[in-house]
Design an enzyme around this catalytic site. Structure first.
Site, mmCIF file in Angstrom:
data_model
loop_
_atom_site.group_PDB
_atom_site.id
_atom_site.type_symbol
_atom_site.label_atom_id
_atom_site.label_comp_id
_atom_site.label_asym_id
_atom_site.label_seq_id
_atom_site.Cartn_x
_atom_site.Cartn_y
_atom_site.Cartn_z
ATOM 1 N N THR A 142 74.006 -11.108 10.468
ATOM 2 C CA THR A 142 74.762 -12.031 9.628
ATOM 3 C C THR A 142 75.627 -12.927 10.509
ATOM 4 O O THR A 142 76.237 -12.455 11.473
ATOM 5 C CB THR A 142 75.647 -11.283 8.617
ATOM 6 O OG1 THR A 142 74.812 -10.520 7.744
ATOM 7 C CG2 THR A 142 76.475 -12.249 7.779
ATOM 8 N N PHE A 202 78.864 -15.428 10.687
ATOM 9 C CA PHE A 202 80.132 -15.704 10.040
ATOM 10 C C PHE A 202 80.768 -16.939 10.669
ATOM 11 O O PHE A 202 80.558 -17.213 11.859
ATOM 12 C CB PHE A 202 81.103 -14.528 10.196
ATOM 13 C CG PHE A 202 80.654 -13.260 9.528
ATOM 14 C CD1 PHE A 202 81.152 -12.907 8.277
ATOM 15 C CD2 PHE A 202 79.745 -12.417 10.137
ATOM 16 C CE1 PHE A 202 80.749 -11.732 7.657
ATOM 17 C CE2 PHE A 202 79.335 -11.243 9.522
ATOM 18 C CZ PHE A 202 79.837 -10.903 8.276
#
Length: 360
Positions: free
Chosen positions: A260, A262
């Site tokens: 992921t 960010f």
């Protein structure tokens, strides 16, 4: 204890004493630099990125590049805290991957501001109730986080950094026997990312989506405490520690490269670090070839595009905006020239920020 073992331990003790003195000397210098700053900005992501990249390049092992990054982020974080303990907003509760991203970027020397939604993260930083915010923007298997893109379009905040976090899911429970699990809580994305594993090992367990993986771990803990249940959660190792749960299985994600990305949000721009990205959002005229014409200046000025994502503009039906990431800082001559031409061709252009590329 053998004489040789004692000799090694004595050397380690001496080195630890030297390192302590050097770290304190660094902290004194960092504090003096803080007194010389005129703009009041304590966190300099470009400077920290330069320091870590240099140290990783000089590293001869046996420590890994990731370990070097972790150690020196902790040092810089605690030195920074002598000036001010930064407050960092992220999607809670404690134990989420957003908190892990905050820890990776800012270290332990920061104050956690736990938010109930991504929208609240934006509003908290915009209102000055937190110095910076961390929000997920895309996942390698699930794609873009739409709410983050929509909020970036409307917000006055700058993107001042990025963090990439390998996501390794665990199955957590108060139970010891995985075969006893009848109910699984997790975020919808995590349930999707572990779909095949769940089908293979827990095909009959009921799956329920909740607001976050940490919330799933909290619910599992609370249910066991209140009524005794055969529930489990898909969450991180940190969540297992926070909510006193057993790890029944590790790395249960279907894609071992699951990552992921960010973004770090702040109220100021960032100077070039030497290895940067620039994020922007724009729209094109509604005519054939408009998008190709819009992107052509990037190619002509030698600017590499690393991401192109379309989203409904929410202004008119079937109108779209395009989120673009490019390599380089907006102050670089080639990027400046490309952006100037983009501004002339686009019906709308907003530079979201230039920032150091993520470091492992």
């Amino acid at each position: 204890m053998s004489d040789l073992l004692k000799q090694f331990r004595d050397k380690i003790d001496a080195l630890d004493t030297q390192m302590l003195a050097l770290v304190n000397e660094r902290a004194k210098l960092a504090r003096e630099i803080g007194h010389l700053k005129e703009d009041g900005v304590i966190y300099r992501p470009e400077r920290e990125a330069q320091v870590i990249r240099r140290l990783q390049a000089d590293n001869e092992g046996p420590l890994s590049a990731e370990a070097v990054s972790y150690i020196f982020r902790a040092v810089m974080s605690n030195c920074r805290a002598l000036e001010k303990e930064l407050s960092i907003a992220f999607l809670g509760p404690l134990g989420t991957y957003s908190e892990e991203a905050a820890l990776k970027q800012f270290g332990e020397g920061r104050q956690a501001v736990v938010c109930g939604s991504i929208d609240e993260v934006f509003r908290t930083v915009e209102a000055g109730q937190a110095d910076y915010g961390i929000v997920p923007v895309e996942n390698s298997t699930e794609g873009a986080v739409g709410i983050t893109l929509d909020l970036l379009l409307a917000s006055t905040l700058h993107v001042v950094g990025e963090v990439t976090l390998p996501v390794h899911h665990c199955l957590l429970s108060a139970q010891q026997d995985i075969s006893q699990i009848t109910h699984i809580f997790s975020h919808a994305q995590s349930l999707s990312q572990c779909h095949e594993w769940l089908n293979k090992f827990l095909p009959n367990a009921q799956r329920e989506a909740v607001t976050s993986n940490a919330r799933a771990a909290q619910m599992t803990h609370d249910l066991v405490a209140s009524q005794g249940t055969f529930a489990a959660a898909i969450a991180s190792k940190r969540a297992a520690e926070l909510f006193d749960l057993n790890i029944l299985a590790e790395n249960i994600e279907d894609d071992p490269k699951n990552t992921t990305r960010f973004l770090v949000l702040g109220n100021h721009g960032v100077a070039p670090s030497g290895q940067d990205k620039t994020s922007l959002v724009m729209s094109a005229h509604n005519k054939p070839g408009a998008v190709l014409q819009l992107l052509e200046p990037l190619s002509r000025h030698g600017v590499s595009m690393t991401k192109l994502e379309s989203r409904p503009s929410r202004q008119n039906l079937w109108n779209y905006v395009f989120f673009v990431d490019i390599e380089g800082h907006q102050h670089m001559p080639s990027v400046q020239a490309a952006l100037a031409e983009l501004a002339e061709r686009a019906t709308f252009l907003k530079v979201l920020g230039s920032y150091p590329a993520a470091i492992i």
